[in-house]
Enzyme design. Sequence first.
Site, PDB file in Angstrom:
ATOM      1  N   ASN A 210       0.854  -1.193   0.000  1.00  0.00           N
ATOM      2  CA  ASN A 210       0.000   0.000   0.000  1.00  0.00           C
ATOM      3  C   ASN A 210       0.889   1.242   0.000  1.00  0.00           C
ATOM      4  O   ASN A 210       2.115   1.133  -0.011  1.00  0.00           O
ATOM      5  CB  ASN A 210      -0.957  -0.020   1.202  1.00  0.00           C
ATOM      6  CG  ASN A 210      -0.191  -0.103   2.501  1.00  0.00           C
ATOM      7  OD1 ASN A 210       0.567   0.786   2.835  1.00  0.00           O
ATOM      8  ND2 ASN A 210      -0.363  -1.200   3.229  1.00  0.00           N
ATOM      9  N   LYS A 337     -13.671  -0.108  15.172  1.00  0.00           N
ATOM     10  CA  LYS A 337     -12.364  -0.781  15.226  1.00  0.00           C
ATOM     11  C   LYS A 337     -11.796  -0.748  16.641  1.00  0.00           C
ATOM     12  O   LYS A 337     -11.211  -1.711  17.132  1.00  0.00           O
ATOM     13  CB  LYS A 337     -11.375  -0.114  14.270  1.00  0.00           C
ATOM     14  CG  LYS A 337     -11.578  -0.567  12.836  1.00  0.00           C
ATOM     15  CD  LYS A 337     -10.568   0.012  11.881  1.00  0.00           C
ATOM     16  CE  LYS A 337     -10.962  -0.371  10.458  1.00  0.00           C
ATOM     17  NZ  LYS A 337     -10.247   0.328   9.426  1.00  0.00           N
TER      18      LYS A 337
HETATM   19  O1  PMT Z   1       2.924   5.984   6.486  1.00  0.00           O
HETATM   20  P1  PMT Z   1       2.375   7.332   6.031  1.00  0.00           P
HETATM   21  O2  PMT Z   1       2.568   7.561   4.565  1.00  0.00           O
HETATM   22  O3  PMT Z   1       2.909   8.449   6.886  1.00  0.00           O
HETATM   23  O4  PMT Z   1       0.781   7.324   6.234  1.00  0.00           O
HETATM   24  C1  PMT Z   1       0.244   7.257   7.528  1.00  0.00           C
HETATM   25  C2  PMT Z   1      -0.942   6.272   7.591  1.00  0.00           C
HETATM   26  C3  PMT Z   1      -2.088   6.801   6.737  1.00  0.00           C
HETATM   27  C4  PMT Z   1      -0.505   4.884   7.092  1.00  0.00           C
HETATM   28  C5  PMT Z   1      -1.353   6.170   9.099  1.00  0.00           C
HETATM   29  O5  PMT Z   1      -1.757   7.423   9.559  1.00  0.00           O
HETATM   30  C6  PMT Z   1      -2.472   5.162   9.296  1.00  0.00           C
HETATM   31  O6  PMT Z   1      -3.643   5.447   9.133  1.00  0.00           O
HETATM   32  N1  PMT Z   1      -2.097   3.905   9.674  1.00  0.00           N
HETATM   33  C7  PMT Z   1      -3.047   2.776   9.789  1.00  0.00           C
HETATM   34  C8  PMT Z   1      -3.321   2.207   8.430  1.00  0.00           C
HETATM   35  C9  PMT Z   1      -4.212   0.991   8.481  1.00  0.00           C
HETATM   36  O7  PMT Z   1      -3.765  -0.095   8.187  1.00  0.00           O
HETATM   37  O8  PMT Z   1      -5.433   1.219   8.914  1.00  0.00           O
HETATM   38  P2  PMT Z   1      -6.592   0.072   9.046  1.00  0.00           P
HETATM   39  O9  PMT Z   1      -7.799   0.831   9.372  1.00  0.00           O
HETATM   40  O10 PMT Z   1      -6.582  -0.800   7.830  1.00  0.00           O
HETATM   41  O11 PMT Z   1      -6.103  -0.804  10.269  1.00  0.00           O
HETATM   42  C10 PMT Z   1      -6.560  -0.555  11.603  1.00  0.00           C
HETATM   43  C11 PMT Z   1      -5.468  -0.890  12.601  1.00  0.00           C
HETATM   44  O12 PMT Z   1      -5.231  -2.308  12.568  1.00  0.00           O
HETATM   45  C12 PMT Z   1      -4.122  -0.220  12.354  1.00  0.00           C
HETATM   46  O13 PMT Z   1      -3.599   0.156  13.615  1.00  0.00           O
HETATM   47  C13 PMT Z   1      -3.284  -1.322  11.733  1.00  0.00           C
HETATM   48  O14 PMT Z   1      -1.891  -1.185  12.075  1.00  0.00           O
HETATM   49  C14 PMT Z   1      -3.852  -2.568  12.396  1.00  0.00           C
HETATM   50  N2  PMT Z   1      -3.766  -3.803  11.584  1.00  0.00           N
HETATM   51  C15 PMT Z   1      -4.418  -3.906  10.390  1.00  0.00           C
HETATM   52  C16 PMT Z   1      -4.366  -5.092   9.695  1.00  0.00           C
HETATM   53  C17 PMT Z   1      -3.607  -6.155  10.204  1.00  0.00           C
HETATM   54  N3  PMT Z   1      -3.523  -7.279   9.544  1.00  0.00           N
HETATM   55  N4  PMT Z   1      -2.969  -6.020  11.369  1.00  0.00           N
HETATM   56  C18 PMT Z   1      -3.035  -4.865  12.062  1.00  0.00           C
HETATM   57  O15 PMT Z   1      -2.433  -4.756  13.141  1.00  0.00           O
END
Ligand code: PMT
Length: 412
Positions: A210, A337
């Site tokens: 991503n 979440k």
């Molecule tokens: O890296 P940059 O370019 O600075 O951008 C920052 C960002 C947009 C990546 C950051 O601010 C951000 O939003 N990070 C979380 C991205 C994400 O994966 O969001 P999500 O809504 O899909 O996941 C929710 C949470 O679950 C996150 O804390 C993620 O780390 C965690 N997760 C998700 C999937 C997985 N398999 N394991 C996880 O731990």
Amino acid sequence: MRVVLGVGGGIAAYKSAELVRALQQRGHEVQVLMTRAAEEFIRPLTFAALTGRKVITGLWAGDGSQDTLSSAVEHIGVAQENDLLVVAPATADLLAKFAHGLADDFLSTLYLAFTGPVVFAPAMNTAMWEHPATQDNLNALRARGCSFVDPDEGWLACGTVGAGRLADPLRIADHIDSHSHRKKDLAGEFILVTAGPTQEALDPVRYISNRSSGKMGYAIAEVAAKRGADVLLVSGPVNLPVPHNVERISVRTAQEMREAVLNHLAEASIIIKSAAVADYYLAEVPQHKLKKTATRLSLELDPTPDILAELGERKGDRLLVGFAAETDNLIEEARRKMTAKKCDMLVANLVNRDGLGFESDQNEVEIITRSGQTVHAGPADKKEIAERILDQVAVLRLVLRAVDTTRLTQRT
Ligand code: PMT
């Protein structure tokens, strides 16, 4: 706070006089030091009149300067007497000198002898600012823990419009001010931060990933270390230097990230999961490159381990901060979440806006705490956002500690 202001030789040098005033109005003592080039743009007398102090000028004693305070060791004294060094305007030449450790005048020698916080407010022509050499120097200085008040965009003295104009002196003073208030409020904490994307292989040369650059997570790691925490950064593949005083473990896949996080879970008191972990992976990666054919290719992907959800189950009394990257229904999705993954706090960002979130230097977030309270931060530089997130972390940590102590006292 005692601030030593290094004035570099640029057209913006006159604005440093306004900076002196702004710092004094905030209660700071200012010692001005001018490079030889700065004296071409503004007279030392201006700063002497404003500060009521002799201005340090010239190179070394015996160099012909009439009012020089310099001597072979005086930079050490100035380094020890002052709490913060700010260089404004910081020219491309000065940044190159600092990045490479050259020490051929008072300011560059002072920089090497100075152990406190260093702030640079660069000002230069846009092309010079954007040049890879300057950007490499900025990155090297950032990695050493120096902070920057980035230049504004606008009309430049060279007649062009673009980035490179010295930031508003009030903005520089605010930034410096934040250092004086900065407590080491995270001292004693071990913060595990995840950052960047993961890459899930499809064959030996292709992968799913991503747009995460890691900037948000690296900013959190850097600021947490500055605020006194021990910081371990578990990072997916990104192109960023390791922040000062931060230990980094590099991983590629979600599975590797999970292992690295769980291996260090015992040491952590706070976990901040800003990484953009891939949600799917190919369980059986072919040994050979997938051949291109004229027909449609279908791959069956499996879900990756949800590291945050697993941490929610295993966190014990650790403080767990999740992130949510959403394109719609930000608060609703973030709250869902937060509950599903048992987080103590969740940082929600909309990621479908230009110039914010993924890849950008800026972000805008809603910080949702366990009590249901929502704190808005930004749009601002990711370091500023990191400060706001860590402010909330520090407060929540105190609250949780107080609750624990009350429980303990009630039991005894
Ligand atoms: O890296 P940059 O370019 O600075 O951008 C920052 C960002 C947009 C990546 C950051 O601010 C951000 O939003 N990070 C979380 C991205 C994400 O994966 O969001 P999500 O809504 O899909 O996941 C929710 C949470 O679950 C996150 O804390 C993620 O780390 C965690 N997760 C998700 C999937 C997985 N398999 N394991 C996880 O731990």
